[in-house]
Design a protein around this motif. Structure first.
Motif, PDB file in Angstrom:
ATOM      1  N   VAL A 149      25.898 -95.293  -1.115  1.00 42.38           N
ATOM      2  CA  VAL A 149      27.063 -94.530  -0.664  1.00 42.38           C
ATOM      3  C   VAL A 149      27.742 -95.368   0.414  1.00 42.38           C
ATOM      4  O   VAL A 149      27.182 -95.591   1.493  1.00 42.38           O
ATOM      5  N   ILE A 150      28.942 -95.830   0.110  1.00 39.57           N
ATOM      6  CA  ILE A 150      29.628 -96.776   0.995  1.00 39.57           C
ATOM      7  C   ILE A 150      30.874 -96.127   1.579  1.00 39.57           C
ATOM      8  O   ILE A 150      31.718 -95.591   0.855  1.00 39.57           O
ATOM      9  N   GLY A 151      30.996 -96.188   2.884  1.00 37.50           N
ATOM     10  CA  GLY A 151      32.154 -95.638   3.575  1.00 37.50           C
ATOM     11  C   GLY A 151      32.983 -96.729   4.234  1.00 37.50           C
ATOM     12  O   GLY A 151      32.602 -97.906   4.244  1.00 37.50           O
ATOM     13  N   SER A 152      34.110 -96.322   4.806  1.00 41.17           N
ATOM     14  CA  SER A 152      34.980 -97.295   5.458  1.00 41.17           C
ATOM     15  C   SER A 152      35.775 -96.650   6.579  1.00 41.17           C
ATOM     16  O   SER A 152      36.078 -95.453   6.545  1.00 41.17           O
ATOM     17  N   ILE A 153      36.101 -97.469   7.559  1.00 42.09           N
ATOM     18  CA  ILE A 153      36.972 -97.093   8.667  1.00 42.09           C
ATOM     19  C   ILE A 153      37.955 -98.242   8.852  1.00 42.09           C
ATOM     20  O   ILE A 153      37.549 -99.407   8.868  1.00 42.09           O
ATOM     21  N   VAL A 154      39.224 -97.917   8.954  1.00 41.73           N
ATOM     22  CA  VAL A 154      40.245 -98.920   9.249  1.00 41.73           C
ATOM     23  C   VAL A 154      40.840 -98.558  10.598  1.00 41.73           C
ATOM     24  O   VAL A 154      41.319 -97.433  10.789  1.00 41.73           O
ATOM     25  N   ALA A 155      40.798 -99.486  11.543  1.00 41.26           N
ATOM     26  CA  ALA A 155      41.250 -99.153  12.897  1.00 41.26           C
ATOM     27  C   ALA A 155      41.801-100.373  13.613  1.00 41.26           C
ATOM     28  O   ALA A 155      41.452-101.508  13.295  1.00 41.26           O
ATOM     29  N   ASN A 156      42.654-100.104  14.594  1.00 40.16           N
ATOM     30  CA  ASN A 156      43.219-101.177  15.414  1.00 40.16           C
ATOM     31  C   ASN A 156      42.272-101.537  16.553  1.00 40.16           C
ATOM     32  O   ASN A 156      42.099-102.691  16.889  1.00 40.16           O
ATOM     33  N   CYS A 157      41.669-100.508  17.179  1.00 44.51           N
ATOM     34  CA  CYS A 157      40.704-100.707  18.271  1.00 44.51           C
ATOM     35  C   CYS A 157      41.312-101.550  19.380  1.00 44.51           C
ATOM     36  O   CYS A 157      40.820-102.634  19.708  1.00 44.51           O
ATOM     37  N   ASN A 158      42.352-101.016  20.000  1.00 43.95           N
ATOM     38  CA  ASN A 158      43.165-101.774  20.949  1.00 43.95           C
ATOM     39  C   ASN A 158      43.098-101.190  22.363  1.00 43.95           C
ATOM     40  O   ASN A 158      44.089-100.652  22.850  1.00 43.95           O
ATOM     41  N   PRO A 159      41.918-101.257  23.047  1.00 40.78           N
ATOM     42  CA  PRO A 159      40.676-101.933  22.675  1.00 40.78           C
ATOM     43  C   PRO A 159      39.653-100.951  22.089  1.00 40.78           C
ATOM     44  O   PRO A 159      39.974 -99.786  21.850  1.00 40.78           O
ATOM     45  N   TYR A 166      31.954 -93.498  18.265  1.00 42.37           N
ATOM     46  CA  TYR A 166      31.556 -92.173  17.802  1.00 42.37           C
ATOM     47  C   TYR A 166      31.932 -91.982  16.334  1.00 42.37           C
ATOM     48  O   TYR A 166      31.139 -91.454  15.547  1.00 42.37           O
ATOM     49  N   LEU A 167      33.126 -92.432  15.944  1.00 42.14           N
ATOM     50  CA  LEU A 167      33.555 -92.298  14.552  1.00 42.14           C
ATOM     51  C   LEU A 167      32.648 -93.107  13.626  1.00 42.14           C
ATOM     52  O   LEU A 167      32.277 -92.632  12.541  1.00 42.14           O
ATOM     53  N   VAL A 168      32.256 -94.303  14.046  1.00 43.44           N
ATOM     54  CA  VAL A 168      31.342 -95.124  13.232  1.00 43.44           C
ATOM     55  C   VAL A 168      30.000 -94.418  13.089  1.00 43.44           C
ATOM     56  O   VAL A 168      29.423 -94.357  11.993  1.00 43.44           O
ATOM     57  N   ASN A 173      26.207 -91.299   9.439  1.00 51.47           N
ATOM     58  CA  ASN A 173      25.401 -90.125   9.101  1.00 51.47           C
ATOM     59  C   ASN A 173      25.643 -89.670   7.665  1.00 51.47           C
ATOM     60  O   ASN A 173      24.829 -88.926   7.098  1.00 51.47           O
ATOM     61  N   CYS A 174      26.769 -90.120   7.073  1.00 51.24           N
ATOM     62  CA  CYS A 174      27.146 -89.690   5.721  1.00 51.24           C
ATOM     63  C   CYS A 174      26.995 -90.799   4.682  1.00 51.24           C
ATOM     64  O   CYS A 174      27.188 -90.532   3.486  1.00 51.24           O
ATOM     65  N   CYS A 175      26.674 -92.011   5.105  1.00 49.57           N
ATOM     66  CA  CYS A 175      26.709 -93.165   4.198  1.00 49.57           C
ATOM     67  C   CYS A 175      25.512 -94.082   4.402  1.00 49.57           C
ATOM     68  O   CYS A 175      24.864 -94.063   5.452  1.00 49.57           O
ATOM     69  N   ASP A 176      25.277 -94.896   3.386  1.00 48.78           N
ATOM     70  CA  ASP A 176      24.264 -95.945   3.528  1.00 48.78           C
ATOM     71  C   ASP A 176      24.809 -97.111   4.350  1.00 48.78           C
ATOM     72  O   ASP A 176      24.091 -97.699   5.160  1.00 48.78           O
ATOM     73  N   TYR A 177      26.067 -97.456   4.102  1.00 46.22           N
ATOM     74  CA  TYR A 177      26.740 -98.519   4.859  1.00 46.22           C
ATOM     75  C   TYR A 177      28.184 -98.098   5.117  1.00 46.22           C
ATOM     76  O   TYR A 177      28.782 -97.365   4.327  1.00 46.22           O
ATOM     77  N   VAL A 178      28.736 -98.609   6.211  1.00 45.04           N
ATOM     78  CA  VAL A 178      30.138 -98.355   6.544  1.00 45.04           C
ATOM     79  C   VAL A 178      30.824 -99.686   6.856  1.00 45.04           C
ATOM     80  O   VAL A 178      30.354-100.449   7.707  1.00 45.04           O
ATOM     81  N   HIS A 179      31.907 -99.942   6.159  1.00 43.64           N
ATOM     82  CA  HIS A 179      32.726-101.128   6.433  1.00 43.64           C
ATOM     83  C   HIS A 179      33.781-100.756   7.468  1.00 43.64           C
ATOM     84  O   HIS A 179      34.542 -99.804   7.265  1.00 43.64           O
ATOM     85  N   VAL A 180      33.836-101.509   8.554  1.00 41.80           N
ATOM     86  CA  VAL A 180      34.834-101.303   9.602  1.00 41.80           C
ATOM     87  C   VAL A 180      35.824-102.455   9.524  1.00 41.80           C
ATOM     88  O   VAL A 180      35.489-103.602   9.827  1.00 41.80           O
ATOM     89  N   LEU A 181      37.053-102.158   9.092  1.00 43.04           N
ATOM     90  CA  LEU A 181      38.090-103.175   8.973  1.00 43.04           C
ATOM     91  C   LEU A 181      39.004-103.103  10.187  1.00 43.04           C
ATOM     92  O   LEU A 181      39.652-102.082  10.420  1.00 43.04           O
TER      93      LEU A 181
END
Length: 342
Positions: A149-159, A166-168, A173-181
């Protein structure tokens, strides 16, 4: 016919007004943020063709109706490309009207994605494929196996803040892995490399979170040009759809992503609209969207904009509780003129 070349970095004064007027006659607006423009003028100092650039994006390209088909578009593109190469930018992008596809393909551009409203092009035939291959190569082998189960987050993170972390954590908690772009836009207060560093350091103790630099293929509201669309509300919507369709059609399948996570957006209307569009578009591609309430500190949602205000004041005590220790250390070092990297 001989033409005189007029260049500006960018154009100013009377010459800028002439350019704006020419674009208006060709149903285009002068896009904010332009750093360089080239115009080809006839013997009466009238603009016959023009084009502009902002970072590695070409925009505001127009040719007068009376001289279309005479090769002036190619001349303008040649000038813009030379400018980009002189500034060390070999990867060149373009957003334009769908009906321009054949013309720009003949000039060496390749389609990344075509929607009803926007044509997104680049000057590399295999650029997007190489981007996806890089994302795959940065992923643990386990994350590419079927059944994960693969999730993703797309964010600017400035900073990068505790809210981002917290979002990651919630996504994991819902996925095996999460890609943070992490968005690649360099018009943020902190550059793309800086933001990537802060995110990577801020979640390095979370081994199932995979951090990527998103390159030019994840489009933010700040980078999407609207010069070729008269209705600006429609233009914002078109930019959202382009980004989300590119993610849903081409990025997510390559990484097996079936979930995307966002935080609630109580302040920025553009981001709030983007989140609503995401809930409509991504499920069409088998991607569910989960929205989490933003993490709070002192009764208020943690925001990167608040962090930037404390940082500009040099008040690092005020930053405690808003950013992880890794971000705090980075910001302190940057304020002193020293930037840790690695």
């Amino acid at each position: 016919m001989e033409f005189v070349k007029l260049e500006g970095r960018p154009l100013k004064g009377k010459e800028l007004e002439l350019l704006k007027d020419f674009l208006k006659r060709n149903d285009l607006d002068y896009d904010q943020g332009i750093e360089y423009s080239v115009c080809l003028l006839d013997e009466n100092y009238r603009i016959q063709a023009t084009g502009s650039a902002e970072q590695n994006v070409l925009k505001c390209i127009a040719v007068d109706k009376s001289v279309r088909g005479t090769g002036l578009t190619g001349s303008v593109i040649s000038c813009l490309t030379q400018y980009e190469f002189e500034n060390g930018r070999s990867h060149i992008l373009m957003y334009t009207k769908p009906e321009n596809r054949e013309m720009f393909e003949d000039l060496g551009f390749f389609t990344v994605l075509l929607t009803d409203d926007v044509l997104f092009m680049e000057n590399r035939k295999s650029g997007f494929k190489e981007f996806v291959n890089r994302l795959s190569s940065e992923s643990p082998a386990e994350a590419l196996k079927p059944g994960m189960v693969i999730g993703s987050i797309v964010a600017n993170c400035n900073p990068f803040t505790y809210g981002h972390r917290y979002l990651v954590e919630q996504a994991l908690n819902c996925c095996d892995y999460v890609h943070v772009l992490v968005l690649a836009d360099n018009r943020s207060s902190f550059g793309a490399d800086e933001r990537f560093f802060m995110v990577r350091e801020g979640i390095k103790d979370l081994p199932r979170a995979v951090v990527h630099q998103a390159a030019d293929y994840v489009i933010s509201a700040a980078t999407f040009p609207t010069y070729f669309m008269k209705e600006k509300v429609h233009a914002v919507r078109a930019g959202c759809r382009l980004d989300l369709e590119l993610f849903g059609r081409r990025i997510a399948p390559a990484l097996g992503i079936t979930k995307r996570f966002v935080g609630t957006e109580p302040v920025c209307a553009v981001t709030g609209h983007y989140n609503e569009e995401m809930k409509k578009i991504l499920p069409r591609y088998g991607i569910s969207v989960s929205e989490f309430e933003r993490m709070c500190s002192g009764g208020e949602a943690i925001s990167a904009s608040a962090v930037r205000k404390w940082y500009e004041k040099g008040d690092f005590e005020g930053l405690k509780g808003l950013v992880p220790e890794t971000t705090l250390e980075y910001l302190e070092q940057k304020k002193k003129g020293r930037r840790p990297t690695g």
